[in-house]
Design a protein around this motif. Structure first.
Motif, PDB file in Angstrom:
ATOM      1  N   SER A  99       0.830  -1.193   0.000  1.00  0.00           N
ATOM      2  CA  SER A  99       0.000   0.000   0.000  1.00  0.00           C
ATOM      3  C   SER A  99       0.868   1.248   0.000  1.00  0.00           C
ATOM      4  O   SER A  99       2.010   1.219   0.431  1.00  0.00           O
ATOM      5  N   HIS A 100       0.303   2.336  -0.491  1.00  0.00           N
ATOM      6  CA  HIS A 100       1.022   3.599  -0.366  1.00  0.00           C
ATOM      7  C   HIS A 100       0.543   4.343   0.876  1.00  0.00           C
ATOM      8  O   HIS A 100       1.077   5.381   1.228  1.00  0.00           O
ATOM      9  N   ASN A 101      -0.488   3.789   1.521  1.00  0.00           N
ATOM     10  CA  ASN A 101      -1.088   4.452   2.663  1.00  0.00           C
ATOM     11  C   ASN A 101      -0.449   3.940   3.954  1.00  0.00           C
ATOM     12  O   ASN A 101      -0.715   2.844   4.415  1.00  0.00           O
ATOM     13  N   LEU A 102       0.415   4.751   4.535  1.00  0.00           N
ATOM     14  CA  LEU A 102       1.140   4.313   5.725  1.00  0.00           C
ATOM     15  C   LEU A 102       0.211   4.086   6.913  1.00  0.00           C
ATOM     16  O   LEU A 102       0.504   3.285   7.786  1.00  0.00           O
ATOM     17  N   GLY A 103      -0.915   4.770   6.925  1.00  0.00           N
ATOM     18  CA  GLY A 103      -1.875   4.583   7.999  1.00  0.00           C
ATOM     19  C   GLY A 103      -2.424   3.164   8.001  1.00  0.00           C
ATOM     20  O   GLY A 103      -2.493   2.508   9.038  1.00  0.00           O
ATOM     21  N   VAL A 104      -2.812   2.693   6.807  1.00  0.00           N
ATOM     22  CA  VAL A 104      -3.329   1.334   6.682  1.00  0.00           C
ATOM     23  C   VAL A 104      -2.272   0.332   7.129  1.00  0.00           C
ATOM     24  O   VAL A 104      -2.546  -0.585   7.905  1.00  0.00           O
ATOM     25  N   LEU A 105      -1.041   0.523   6.677  1.00  0.00           N
ATOM     26  CA  LEU A 105       0.026  -0.414   7.016  1.00  0.00           C
ATOM     27  C   LEU A 105       0.287  -0.418   8.515  1.00  0.00           C
ATOM     28  O   LEU A 105       0.506  -1.459   9.119  1.00  0.00           O
TER      29      LEU A 105
END
Lengths: 333, 341
Positions: free
Chosen positions: B228-234
């Motif tokens: 993912s590019h979304n660090l929040g999700v990761l």
């Protein structure tokens, strides 16, 4: 900033509705209606950045298009107010007034790859609003100078002027789109998801650029996004939309402690980097169809606090604190 | 033998007419069993290419140039195409970004999930004809149907016996992604690769899907590689996070340390430049410049033109190796090289 304090409005949106027909049958006629925007009322104040947030299909883009006159509302009216007291009803004007209003409005769209004409050079793209909006007395060389100055404002040097859009990256294209929106000295900018298709490391560049330009040119801005973190960063006031209605209107400071159940779940669903053990409210199901929106409060099908009243009666937007409006039966007493 | 996946010095290049695009350029990565690994990076950083090369799904003009991909100790790059078919979907499966375009619009959801089940669990091999013929065997049809229903109810699709007969267009975006997940877990894989599984979904639906994946992981003990590019999700989902940039792995760290004490200058700059909800007020810092071209990447460290700590004469000449610090964090940056020696 003085204007912001006075709370003088630039746009007044009053009970605006827009339904789109779904055609069917042998002789095509509207069989059903998509209730894209269904009775929206709010003001955009002079000098503020108003953030409109919501999930896909909630009508935020349609609201933006209605405000700048790209769509005609089926009901309600949108009023543009000038500081000298003159008012224009956006959905009724035409001809010279329409063009005049258009010159006061700049737009930045979501996808910079689609919103720039691939066959025009960057300088012609940025100059086009000047050519259209009655700058007949400005000579060509003066216009070119203005274009270069504006490109510099958005962080692009003169070497970009003669290039074509395909030679630019997404972030640079969005800078060009911003330059084009600002060149004719508008008072109002509609930014519809301007950073959604831009890479994370470039996103902050564009956000900061927009923030700087908004204060430099003393602009009013309607910023539409599905990303709460972006909305929170850039806006002064935030409106949350759900299925064609505004459910909460709050100044950004109050938004962290939002009150409407939908805003609360929306906030809790945003993954924040570096916060692992966050308690989340997980909603059941998906957003209902906008063709036959649920009666009563539109959120009642997914709301954890729904009561029988919510199924029948539609809640009105009421002010619970100064400047903080909510449409929810829970807060009506 | 606890290593589930061990990628060693993998290089995947695309031979385009404009030049060689080095999409993955020497990446080494390990994944333990039961671990969730997050791969973060911007578009063009090579994260999807990395995922596809694990399944050997790289197509022309792309090619896996060198390296090793050890899955449970076996090198996937040495397997024949036939052996790979038995692994794909059965032991390693994948969820793609866009469920709308990865589901076939002319088959029912049940048929599509059933295809994976009949291929891997009933050995109905070969073309569609075989598959159709097999459908005439009553007992087999019923068994597959039962498994499809089970898979669908696992991912939270209500009324699975009705919905399995529906077509993808009758499913909403979130439901389609659930169907994709049902397909991916139907054969109980050891490794699940999820390539941006929630990028096209709304936040409330994204929360549902992440919750579901968390739940499935606990239940089936599957290891998940989340891209993912979304660090929040990761940060909410993964134990470890790998940061990629222009085909290189820059940092591999456990999640808490990555956000508290990022080592690589790119990670540090990236974390400071993303707006986080609830942190209003501070101006975002920006990373100057733009991601490099993959055809003519800068010499030395690929991040050096944008790096504020760059050491002239070193960073622009020598590519930094990935080194392991005392804390177990792996980082590819010259600043830590001396510290290590």
């Amino acid at each position: 900033m003085v204007c912001k304090m006075s709370g003088e409005s630039l746009f007044e949106i009053r009970n605006v509705k827009k339904y789109f027909p779904i055609k069917g049958g042998i002789i095509p006629k509207a069989v059903e209606w998509v209730h894209a925007v269904d009775g929206v009322t709010f003001d955009i104040r002079r000098g503020e950045t108003f953030g409109l947030v919501g999930e896909s299909g909630c009508g935020k883009t349609t609201t933006g298009r209605l405000i700048i006159g790209l769509e005609k509302p089926d009901e309600g009216k949108i009023v543009f107010k000038e500081p000298n007291g003159r008012t224009y009803v956006i959905n009724e004007i035409s001809g010279r007034d329409r063009k005049y209003i258009a010159s006061k409005i700049g737009v930045v769209f979501q996808d910079p790859h689609l919103s720039l004409n691939p066959r025009m050079r960057i300088k012609s793209i940025v100059r086009e609003p000047l050519d259209i909006h009655g700058h007949m007395h400005t000579s060509k060389s003066e216009k070119d100078e203005l274009v270069l100055k504006m490109l510099e404002n958005v962080g692009l040097d003169a070497s970009y002027a003669n290039r074509y859009p395909y030679e630019l990256s997404g972030g640079e294209k969005q800078r060009v789109a911003i330059a084009r929106a600002l060149i004719a000295n508008p008072e109002f900018i509609l930014a519809d998801e301007p950073v959604s298709s831009i890479d994370v490391s470039i996103r902050s560049q564009i956000l900061n650029l927009m923030k700087d330009l908004i204060s430099q040119f003393k602009l009013t801005c309607l910023f539409i996004s599905h990303d709460l973190s972006v909305i929170e960063y850039i806006s002064d006031r935030i409106g949350v939309m759900y299925l064609g209605k505004i459910v909460e209107l709050a100044p950004v400071e109050a938004f962290k402690d939002a009150l409407h159940p939908y805003s609360i779940t929306l906030i809790s669903a945003v993954p924040v980097p570096g916060k692992r053990s966050k308690k989340r409210i997980i909603l059941k199901g998906a957003v209902p169809s906008a063709i036959n929106p649920p009666p009563g409060c539109r959120f009642h099908t997914r709301c954890p606090f729904a009561t029988p009243k919510c199924k029948k009666e539609e809640p009105k937007l009421i002010e619970v604190e100064k400047d903080h409006l909510i449409a929810c039966h829970l807060y009506e007493q | 033998m606890s290593k589930l996946l061990d990628i060693r010095n993998l290089r995947v290049y695309y031979y385009t007419r404009y030049g060689v695009v080095k999409a993955v350029d020497g990446v080494s990565l390990e994944m333990e069993k039961g671990e969730n690994l997050g791969v973060a990076g911007e578009s063009g950083s090579g994260k999807s290419t990395l995922a596809l090369s694990i399944l050997r799904l790289i197509r022309e003009p792309g090619k896996i140039v060198s390296g090793k991909i050890l899955f449970n100790g076996e090198d996937l790059l040495k397997k024949s195409e036939e052996e790979m078919r038995k692994i794909r979907g059965a032991r390693i499966s994948m969820i793609f970004q866009d469920p709308t375009s990865s589901l076939n619009p002319v088959y029912t959801i049940g048929d599509q999930i059933g295809e994976a089940i009949s291929l891997h669990q009933f050995n109905v091999e070969g073309g569609l004809l075989d598959w159709f013929l097999a459908k005439f065997k009553r007992s087999y049809v019923r068994e597959v149907e039962d498994k499809v229903k089970e898979a669908l109810s696992l991912v939270g699709v209500s009324d699975p016996s009705k919905r399995m007969k529906e077509y993808p267009h009758q499913f909403s975006g979130g439901m389609r992604q659930r169907a994709m997940i049902a397909m991916a877990i139907s054969c109980r894989p050891d490794l699940l690769i999820a390539d941006e599984p929630t990028t096209n979904l709304d936040v409330t639906i994204q929360a549902q899907i992440l919750d579901l994946m968390n739940h499935l992981q606990e239940e089936f003990d599957v290891s998940i590689m989340l891209i993912s590019h979304n660090l929040g999700v990761l940060s909410e989902f993964c134990h470890k996070i790998a940061i990629m940039y222009a085909g290189n792995l820059l940092e591999l760290s456990d999640t808490e340390t990555l956000f508290e004490d990022p080592k690589h200058p790119y990670t540090e700059a990236l974390l400071q430049s993303i707006p986080r909800f609830g942190f209003k007020g501070k101006r975002l810092s920006t990373i100057p410049g733009k991601p490099p071209s993959l055809i003519n990447p800068p010499l030395g460290c690929k991040f050096h033109p944008r790096c504020k700590y760059r050491i002239d004469g070193v960073c622009n000449k020598i590519p930094p190796p990935l080194i392991e610090l005392d804390s177990g964090i792996k980082v590819a940056c010259h600043r830590y090289l001396e510290e290590c020696q």
